[in-house]
Write a protein that holds these residues in place. Structure first.
Motif, PDB file in Angstrom:
ATOM      1  N   ALA A 191       0.830  -1.208   0.000  1.00 13.93           N
ATOM      2  CA  ALA A 191       0.000   0.000   0.000  1.00 13.93           C
ATOM      3  C   ALA A 191       0.862   1.255   0.000  1.00 13.93           C
ATOM      4  O   ALA A 191       0.567   2.221  -0.728  1.00 13.93           O
ATOM      5  CB  ALA A 191      -0.925  -0.011   1.210  1.00 13.93           C
ATOM      6  N   GLU A 192       1.927   1.253   0.783  1.00 15.75           N
ATOM      7  CA  GLU A 192       2.829   2.403   0.827  1.00 15.75           C
ATOM      8  C   GLU A 192       3.510   2.622  -0.529  1.00 15.75           C
ATOM      9  O   GLU A 192       3.611   3.755  -1.014  1.00 15.75           O
ATOM     10  CB  GLU A 192       3.879   2.209   1.912  1.00 15.75           C
ATOM     11  N   ALA A 193       3.963   1.537  -1.154  1.00 13.65           N
ATOM     12  CA  ALA A 193       4.628   1.646  -2.456  1.00 13.65           C
ATOM     13  C   ALA A 193       3.664   2.187  -3.509  1.00 13.65           C
ATOM     14  O   ALA A 193       4.036   3.058  -4.311  1.00 13.65           O
ATOM     15  CB  ALA A 193       5.181   0.293  -2.883  1.00 13.65           C
ATOM     16  N   LYS A 194       2.430   1.695  -3.518  1.00 16.11           N
ATOM     17  CA  LYS A 194       1.452   2.169  -4.497  1.00 16.11           C
ATOM     18  C   LYS A 194       1.101   3.633  -4.263  1.00 16.11           C
ATOM     19  O   LYS A 194       0.945   4.403  -5.218  1.00 16.11           O
ATOM     20  CB  LYS A 194       0.188   1.304  -4.437  1.00 16.11           C
ATOM     21  N   GLU A 195       0.990   4.016  -3.010  1.00 16.39           N
ATOM     22  CA  GLU A 195       0.691   5.408  -2.679  1.00 16.39           C
ATOM     23  C   GLU A 195       1.807   6.335  -3.158  1.00 16.39           C
ATOM     24  O   GLU A 195       1.555   7.367  -3.776  1.00 16.39           O
ATOM     25  CB  GLU A 195       0.511   5.530  -1.164  1.00 16.39           C
ATOM     26  N   LYS A 196       3.034   5.935  -2.913  1.00 14.20           N
ATOM     27  CA  LYS A 196       4.169   6.763  -3.319  1.00 14.20           C
ATOM     28  C   LYS A 196       4.360   6.748  -4.838  1.00 14.20           C
ATOM     29  O   LYS A 196       4.791   7.738  -5.419  1.00 14.20           O
ATOM     30  CB  LYS A 196       5.424   6.318  -2.592  1.00 14.20           C
ATOM     31  N   GLN A 197       4.010   5.646  -5.489  1.00 14.78           N
ATOM     32  CA  GLN A 197       4.075   5.582  -6.949  1.00 14.78           C
ATOM     33  C   GLN A 197       3.045   6.528  -7.560  1.00 14.78           C
ATOM     34  O   GLN A 197       3.322   7.195  -8.557  1.00 14.78           O
ATOM     35  CB  GLN A 197       3.853   4.139  -7.436  1.00 14.78           C
ATOM     36  N   ALA A 198       1.862   6.594  -6.955  1.00 13.78           N
ATOM     37  CA  ALA A 198       0.838   7.529  -7.432  1.00 13.78           C
ATOM     38  C   ALA A 198       1.335   8.971  -7.296  1.00 13.78           C
ATOM     39  O   ALA A 198       1.116   9.800  -8.188  1.00 13.78           O
ATOM     40  CB  ALA A 198      -0.459   7.330  -6.659  1.00 13.78           C
ATOM     41  N   LYS A 199       2.010   9.256  -6.204  1.00 14.83           N
ATOM     42  CA  LYS A 199       2.586  10.594  -5.995  1.00 14.83           C
ATOM     43  C   LYS A 199       3.641  10.879  -7.062  1.00 14.83           C
ATOM     44  O   LYS A 199       3.710  11.994  -7.590  1.00 14.83           O
ATOM     45  CB  LYS A 199       3.193  10.663  -4.592  1.00 14.83           C
ATOM     46  N   SER A 200       4.462   9.882  -7.407  1.00 14.53           N
ATOM     47  CA  SER A 200       5.468  10.056  -8.454  1.00 14.53           C
ATOM     48  C   SER A 200       4.821  10.319  -9.806  1.00 14.53           C
ATOM     49  O   SER A 200       5.324  11.119 -10.594  1.00 14.53           O
ATOM     50  CB  SER A 200       6.359   8.814  -8.551  1.00 14.53           C
ATOM     51  N   HIS A 201       3.698   9.639 -10.079  1.00 19.63           N
ATOM     52  CA  HIS A 201       2.970   9.880 -11.330  1.00 19.63           C
ATOM     53  C   HIS A 201       2.469  11.320 -11.374  1.00 19.63           C
ATOM     54  O   HIS A 201       2.520  11.961 -12.420  1.00 19.63           O
ATOM     55  CB  HIS A 201       1.796   8.911 -11.479  1.00 19.63           C
ATOM     56  N   GLU A 202       1.964  11.807 -10.245  1.00 23.32           N
ATOM     57  CA  GLU A 202       1.480  13.188 -10.186  1.00 23.32           C
ATOM     58  C   GLU A 202       2.616  14.172 -10.464  1.00 23.32           C
ATOM     59  O   GLU A 202       2.412  15.186 -11.126  1.00 23.32           O
ATOM     60  CB  GLU A 202       0.881  13.482  -8.818  1.00 23.32           C
ATOM     61  N   LEU A 203       3.803  13.855  -9.937  1.00 22.28           N
ATOM     62  CA  LEU A 203       4.944  14.738 -10.110  1.00 22.28           C
ATOM     63  C   LEU A 203       5.606  14.551 -11.473  1.00 22.28           C
ATOM     64  O   LEU A 203       6.470  15.342 -11.861  1.00 22.28           O
ATOM     65  CB  LEU A 203       5.978  14.503  -8.999  1.00 22.28           C
ATOM     66  N   GLY A 204       5.235  13.501 -12.184  1.00 22.54           N
ATOM     67  CA  GLY A 204       5.777  13.253 -13.517  1.00 22.54           C
ATOM     68  C   GLY A 204       7.194  12.704 -13.507  1.00 22.54           C
ATOM     69  O   GLY A 204       7.946  12.903 -14.449  1.00 22.54           O
ATOM     70  N   ASN A 205       7.552  12.002 -12.455  1.00 22.01           N
ATOM     71  CA  ASN A 205       8.902  11.443 -12.353  1.00 22.01           C
ATOM     72  C   ASN A 205       8.809   9.962 -11.994  1.00 22.01           C
ATOM     73  O   ASN A 205       8.907   9.573 -10.844  1.00 22.01           O
ATOM     74  CB  ASN A 205       9.709  12.193 -11.293  1.00 22.01           C
ATOM     75  N   VAL A 206       8.590   9.126 -13.000  1.00 26.00           N
ATOM     76  CA  VAL A 206       8.483   7.682 -12.792  1.00 26.00           C
ATOM     77  C   VAL A 206       9.685   7.031 -13.454  1.00 26.00           C
ATOM     78  O   VAL A 206       9.935   7.244 -14.638  1.00 26.00           O
ATOM     79  CB  VAL A 206       7.171   7.138 -13.394  1.00 26.00           C
ATOM     80  N   TRP A 207      10.422   6.253 -12.685  1.00 24.94           N
ATOM     81  CA  TRP A 207      11.620   5.600 -13.205  1.00 24.94           C
ATOM     82  C   TRP A 207      11.240   4.394 -14.042  1.00 24.94           C
ATOM     83  O   TRP A 207      10.516   3.506 -13.594  1.00 24.94           O
ATOM     84  CB  TRP A 207      12.518   5.150 -12.073  1.00 24.94           C
ATOM     85  N   GLN A 208      11.769   4.356 -15.277  1.00 28.55           N
ATOM     86  CA  GLN A 208      11.508   3.228 -16.165  1.00 28.55           C
ATOM     87  C   GLN A 208      12.548   3.254 -17.279  1.00 28.55           C
ATOM     88  O   GLN A 208      12.887   4.312 -17.794  1.00 28.55           O
ATOM     89  CB  GLN A 208      10.106   3.341 -16.764  1.00 28.55           C
TER      90      GLN A 208
END
Length: 108
Positions: free
Chosen positions: A35-52
């Motif tokens: 749950a914590e990882a998904k929450e923080k991943q959603a925050k990263s999506h909002e900020l536009g910085n997703v590592w891939q």
């Protein structure tokens, strides 16, 4: 020689303190970590910085969560196999409790 002994003593003390600290920390459960990882991943999506990487189908976080889910499923399967083996051992013990070899007799 004195410096080596003092250094070894300090190193041993720090190592033991670190081990003690690791044992005192509570273990987090799987669901809370996911749950914590998904929450923080959603925050990263909002900020536009997703590592891939280019050749990855999923971002790193989603990839690691998928791997964790595979491992969890495998651990559940192995735990079920362990329960099955334990039940078979108990059944065998109960079945064999009254068996006697053919050459053995209870005659006095």
């Amino acid at each position: 020689m004195k410096k080596i002994l003092v250094g070894a003593t300090v190193l041993a003390t720090l190592s033991l303190a670190a081990c003690n600290h690791n044992q005192a920390m509570p273990t987090d459960n799987y669901a809370a970590l996911v749950a914590e990882a998904k929450e923080k991943q959603a925050k990263s999506h909002e900020l536009g910085n997703v590592w891939q990487q280019r050749n990855m189908r999923l971002p790193y976080v989603d990839h690691y969560l998928a791997e964790a889910e595979k491992a969890r499923q495998e651990s559940i399967r192995l735990a079920k196999e362990a329960v099955k083996s334990a039940n078979a051992q108990i059944a065998q013990s109960k079945y064999a409790a009254d068996l006697r070899p053919g050459w053995y007799s209870d005659r006095d």
